[in-house]
Design a protein around this motif. Structure first.
Motif, PDB file in Angstrom:
ATOM      1  N   VAL A  56       0.313  10.870  -7.191  1.00 36.10           N
ATOM      2  CA  VAL A  56       0.913  10.115  -8.300  1.00 36.10           C
ATOM      3  C   VAL A  56       0.669   8.623  -8.162  1.00 36.10           C
ATOM      4  N   GLY A  57      -0.176   8.201  -7.204  1.00 36.91           N
ATOM      5  CA  GLY A  57      -0.369   6.783  -6.947  1.00 36.91           C
ATOM      6  C   GLY A  57      -1.411   6.111  -7.808  1.00 36.91           C
ATOM      7  N   SER A  58      -2.298   6.894  -8.427  1.00 36.36           N
ATOM      8  CA  SER A  58      -3.323   6.304  -9.286  1.00 36.36           C
ATOM      9  C   SER A  58      -3.575   7.234 -10.467  1.00 36.36           C
ATOM     10  N   SER A  59      -3.988   6.672 -11.575  1.00 38.58           N
ATOM     11  CA  SER A  59      -4.218   7.463 -12.785  1.00 38.58           C
ATOM     12  C   SER A  59      -5.256   8.563 -12.586  1.00 38.58           C
ATOM     13  N   PRO A  60      -6.395   8.305 -11.912  1.00 39.27           N
ATOM     14  CA  PRO A  60      -7.360   9.388 -11.708  1.00 39.27           C
ATOM     15  C   PRO A  60      -6.782  10.582 -10.945  1.00 39.27           C
ATOM     16  N   LEU A  61      -5.955  10.324  -9.928  1.00 40.05           N
ATOM     17  CA  LEU A  61      -5.388  11.434  -9.158  1.00 40.05           C
ATOM     18  C   LEU A  61      -4.327  12.181  -9.963  1.00 40.05           C
ATOM     19  N   ILE A  62      -3.545  11.446 -10.770  1.00 36.90           N
ATOM     20  CA  ILE A  62      -2.574  12.118 -11.632  1.00 36.90           C
ATOM     21  C   ILE A  62      -3.300  13.027 -12.620  1.00 36.90           C
ATOM     22  N   LEU A  63      -4.438  12.572 -13.091  1.00 38.74           N
ATOM     23  CA  LEU A  63      -5.209  13.308 -14.086  1.00 38.74           C
ATOM     24  C   LEU A  63      -5.997  14.471 -13.491  1.00 38.74           C
ATOM     25  N   LEU A  64      -6.274  14.408 -12.188  1.00 40.90           N
ATOM     26  CA  LEU A  64      -7.180  15.366 -11.563  1.00 40.90           C
ATOM     27  C   LEU A  64      -6.739  16.815 -11.727  1.00 40.90           C
TER      28      LEU A  64
ATOM     29  N   GLY B  46       0.808  -1.214   0.000  1.00 40.41           N
ATOM     30  CA  GLY B  46       0.000   0.000   0.000  1.00 40.41           C
ATOM     31  C   GLY B  46       0.836   1.256   0.000  1.00 40.41           C
ATOM     32  N   VAL B  47       1.855   1.298   0.847  1.00 41.67           N
ATOM     33  CA  VAL B  47       2.725   2.484   0.900  1.00 41.67           C
ATOM     34  C   VAL B  47       3.494   2.638  -0.412  1.00 41.67           C
ATOM     35  N   THR B  48       4.002   1.518  -0.946  1.00 45.04           N
ATOM     36  CA  THR B  48       4.716   1.570  -2.228  1.00 45.04           C
ATOM     37  C   THR B  48       3.801   2.072  -3.343  1.00 45.04           C
ATOM     38  N   SER B  49       2.542   1.644  -3.299  1.00 45.98           N
ATOM     39  CA  SER B  49       1.584   2.038  -4.330  1.00 45.98           C
ATOM     40  C   SER B  49       1.339   3.544  -4.345  1.00 45.98           C
ATOM     41  N   GLY B  50       1.628   4.204  -3.236  1.00 42.99           N
ATOM     42  CA  GLY B  50       1.452   5.651  -3.191  1.00 42.99           C
ATOM     43  C   GLY B  50       2.433   6.402  -4.064  1.00 42.99           C
ATOM     44  N   PHE B  51       3.498   5.734  -4.501  1.00 39.48           N
ATOM     45  CA  PHE B  51       4.541   6.423  -5.259  1.00 39.48           C
ATOM     46  C   PHE B  51       4.725   5.840  -6.658  1.00 39.48           C
ATOM     47  N   MET B  52       3.864   4.932  -7.038  1.00 45.70           N
ATOM     48  CA  MET B  52       3.852   4.428  -8.410  1.00 45.70           C
ATOM     49  C   MET B  52       2.433   3.981  -8.711  1.00 45.70           C
ATOM     50  N   GLN B  53       2.141   3.657  -9.937  1.00 45.39           N
ATOM     51  CA  GLN B  53       0.814   3.184 -10.297  1.00 45.39           C
ATOM     52  C   GLN B  53       0.480   1.909  -9.521  1.00 45.39           C
ATOM     53  N   ASN B  54      -0.773   1.827  -8.984  1.00 39.71           N
ATOM     54  CA  ASN B  54      -1.071   0.633  -8.185  1.00 39.71           C
ATOM     55  C   ASN B  54      -1.026  -0.667  -8.982  1.00 39.71           C
ATOM     56  N   PRO B  55      -1.337  -0.705 -10.300  1.00 43.38           N
ATOM     57  CA  PRO B  55      -1.061  -1.958 -11.031  1.00 43.38           C
ATOM     58  C   PRO B  55       0.428  -2.291 -11.067  1.00 43.38           C
TER      59      PRO B  55
END
Length: 602
Positions: free
Chosen positions: A149-157, A99-108
């Protein structure tokens, strides 16, 4: 507005029914918007130069650099050492770390990074993989909301907010972009809630594979025999002059009734694994096959083949230290999706022989060459560990089996971590734009040899890039033509006076439903303009409503349509009903915590 509504309906139709791949559909929609003149020609392709697209490219490269240095080996060793044999403790450590790692890269990407790690830990500690993968996957999704930067929707927001600002009515205050850690309190609360859910409630609903399969995945004979029906040993058969196989191709021989799995061949040159389907069989050819002794014996007798008493030709090739059976997952965005196994030419290109396919609730062992590959397919394959390591580096696959081979560049781990830290430092302590800070880390990894430039290109999932960049013009068209505002007006006329919390819940549920049947990027692009206009029409905070949509589109636990769920389904042996049972309640917990935290903070 009528044209925009028509295009909007077409977009939803294409995404829901997947007549073509979603990235192809998005590019077609972008071209259609340009042909109809809904967006000025000089702005139609601005999505490809947007901050969101450049940021997501950099994040993918940084994630690949960390993977290549073997950081995950250290993580696996630490979890085994500290977690011991306590399932709740190991589950909690795996899930929280992911979970913490996913915060700094795409969760897939985080899921792909940890999938072989969890497989390795499961094998070492003799814990069922199904008890570990779903908590890991769900925490990867929740952890993606810790940063922007952890998920595409937030990067796009932030890009969607800038677009909405250009269409605000006179006198309205422009929305501010969200900083990197602006959503951290919400993301941390969601991650903790997900952990608590699995440790207290979810663990009772997870499937327990103890009774029906062994805990250790990977290369054990019993595992593949019980799960996939792949049983037996490896044998050698010599093709005699009387054999009807003479003059046949490997593909033809494999299609014969009762044929064993053909894994190796020797004609006139040296023996090799994964013979191509077009390989011809001649007198004197030696075949390496896998099956039960009865099956192999009957096939040899009926086709005039001489069964060798022991492995003379392929003994070295089939040595467990050199080759074995593995599980390989087809991830979202793979170029192989839609191709049959025969068309993909996996033996010729990658040196792997597919023995079976685990597709959701179905195990497929017959007619494999004609099977079109789908997202989430788990391929049971045989190959050398060297070839499997090459497959693991290809972005079209995710290898779920622990490869008995050290990662390539452990000596570069300091460089990878250093440039990762540099990117974070530039984001936190300087005024550089987000894509500049992230690209600094990505370029640094290339310059210091953590990744080659070709590997950096290969780390980027271009389908995601094109999907995001191609949909940005649609969001712009919704705003500038007033279509989003008109839709909101009509909805409010029907609803009448509605409490703000009801509007927020309605938006969150709508975003969740859209994300379940289409990409979360597409759902975000379509709903953020509508959410902003709902807020403006009711006097609420438009940035808060836009954030609710971006967070709610990550609430995709119920079905294996989410990329993370698709990746863990095959290796975990999950069925759709497992996601419905465990993910249904998790979705309610996610929405409750998310809406509470958003209103508490903003």
């Amino acid at each position: 507005m009528l044209l925009v509504l028509t295009v909007l309906g077409l977009t939803i139709f294409l995404f829901v029914f997947e007549i073509v791949r979603v990235d192809i559909a998005a590019v077609c929609i972008m071209v259609l918007i340009g042909l109809l003149g809904l967006v000025p020609g000089d702005q139609l392709f601005n999505g490809f130069a947007s901050n969101a697209v450049i940021s997501i490219i950099a994040v993918m490269i940084i994630g690949a650099g960390l993977d290549r240095t073997g950081v995950m080996n250290v993580v696996a060793g630490f979890i085994v050492r500290v977690g011991g044999r306590s399932e709740p403790r190991v589950m909690g450590m795996i899930a929280s770390t992911t979970g913490v790692t996913s915060g700094f890269m795409q969760n897939p990407a985080a899921t792909a990074l940890f999938l072989p790690v969890v497989s390795r830990i499961s094998a070492r500690l003799d814990m069922p993989l199904s008890r570990l993968l779903m908590p890991m996957g769900f925490c990867a999704v929740a952890g993606g909301t810790i940063t922007m930067v952890g998920s595409s929707p937030l990067i796009l927001l932030n890009d969607l907010i800038l677009t909405s600002n250009r269409s605000l009515p006179p006198g309205a205050e422009a929305m501010q972009e969200f900083a990197l850690f602006a959503v951290a309190p919400i993301g941390i609360a969601l991650l903790l809630a997900t952990l608590a859910y699995f440790l207290l409630i979810g663990k009772k609903m997870l499937p327990d594979e103890e009774a029906k399969r062994p805990a250790a995945p990977g290369r054990t004979k019993r595992y593949f025999a019980e799960v996939y029906g792949i049983d037996g040993d490896v044998y050698e058969m010599l093709v005699t002059v009387d054999s009807p196989l003479v003059g046949m191709r490997i593909a033809e021989a494999e299609s014969l009734e009762g044929a064993p799995l053909m894994l190796a061949i020797q004609n006139t040159d040296k023996p090799r694994l994964a013979p191509p389907a077009e390989e011809m069989i001649w007198v004197g050819t030696v075949l390496g096959v896998m099956g039960s002794r009865e099956q192999v014996g009957e096939f040899a007798l009926s086709h005039h083949l001489r069964l060798q008493p022991r492995l003379r030709t392929f003994g070295n090739l089939f040595n467990p230290t050199r080759a074995g059976i593995s599980e390989v997952v087809i991830p979202p965005g793979s170029r192989l999706i839609g191709q049959t196994i025969g068309e993909a030419r996996l033996r010729q290109r990658f040196g792997i022989s597919v023995l079976a396919i685990n597709r959701r609730e179905e195990i497929i062992t017959g007619g494999l060459r004609e099977q079109p590959l789908q997202v989430g397919d788990c391929l049971v394959s045989h190959s050398t560990w060297r070839d499997l390591a090459n497959v693991a580096r290809d972005k079209d696959f995710i290898v779920a089996t622990d490869i008995p081979k050290e990662e390539q560049r452990p000596q570069k781990v300091v460089h990878a971590l250093g440039f990762f830290a540099l990117s974070l430092g530039l984001i936190l302590f300087t005024d550089f734009p987000l894509p500049v800070a992230l690209l600094t880390g990505a370029v640094g990894m290339v310059l210091t040899g953590v990744l080659s430039m070709d590997e950096a290109y290969g780390a980027v999932r271009w389908s995601t890039v094109f999907l995001m960049a191609s949909l940005i013009p649609l969001g712009y068209a919704l705003e500038v033509t007033g279509t989003a505002a008109w839709l909101v007006q009509q909805a409010l006329l029907v609803l009448g006076e509605t409490p703000e919390i009801v509007l927020q819940v309605s938006l969150a549920v709508l975003a969740t439903a859209f994300a379940l049947v289409m990409s979360n990027v597409g759902a975000t692009v379509l709903l953020v303009p509508i959410a902003v206009n709902v807020a403006l029409a009711t006097g609420a905070n438009p940035a808060l409503y836009a954030l609710i949509v971006a967070l709610a589109t990550s609430n995709a636990f119920i079905l294996p349509t989410n990329p993370v769920n698709a990746m863990i389904m095959g290796p975990g042996g999950y069925k759709v009903r497992d996601f419905l049972r465990v993910g249904g309640l998790m979705s309610f917990v996610y929405l409750s915590v998310m809406l509470s935290m958003v209103n508490l903070i903003y």
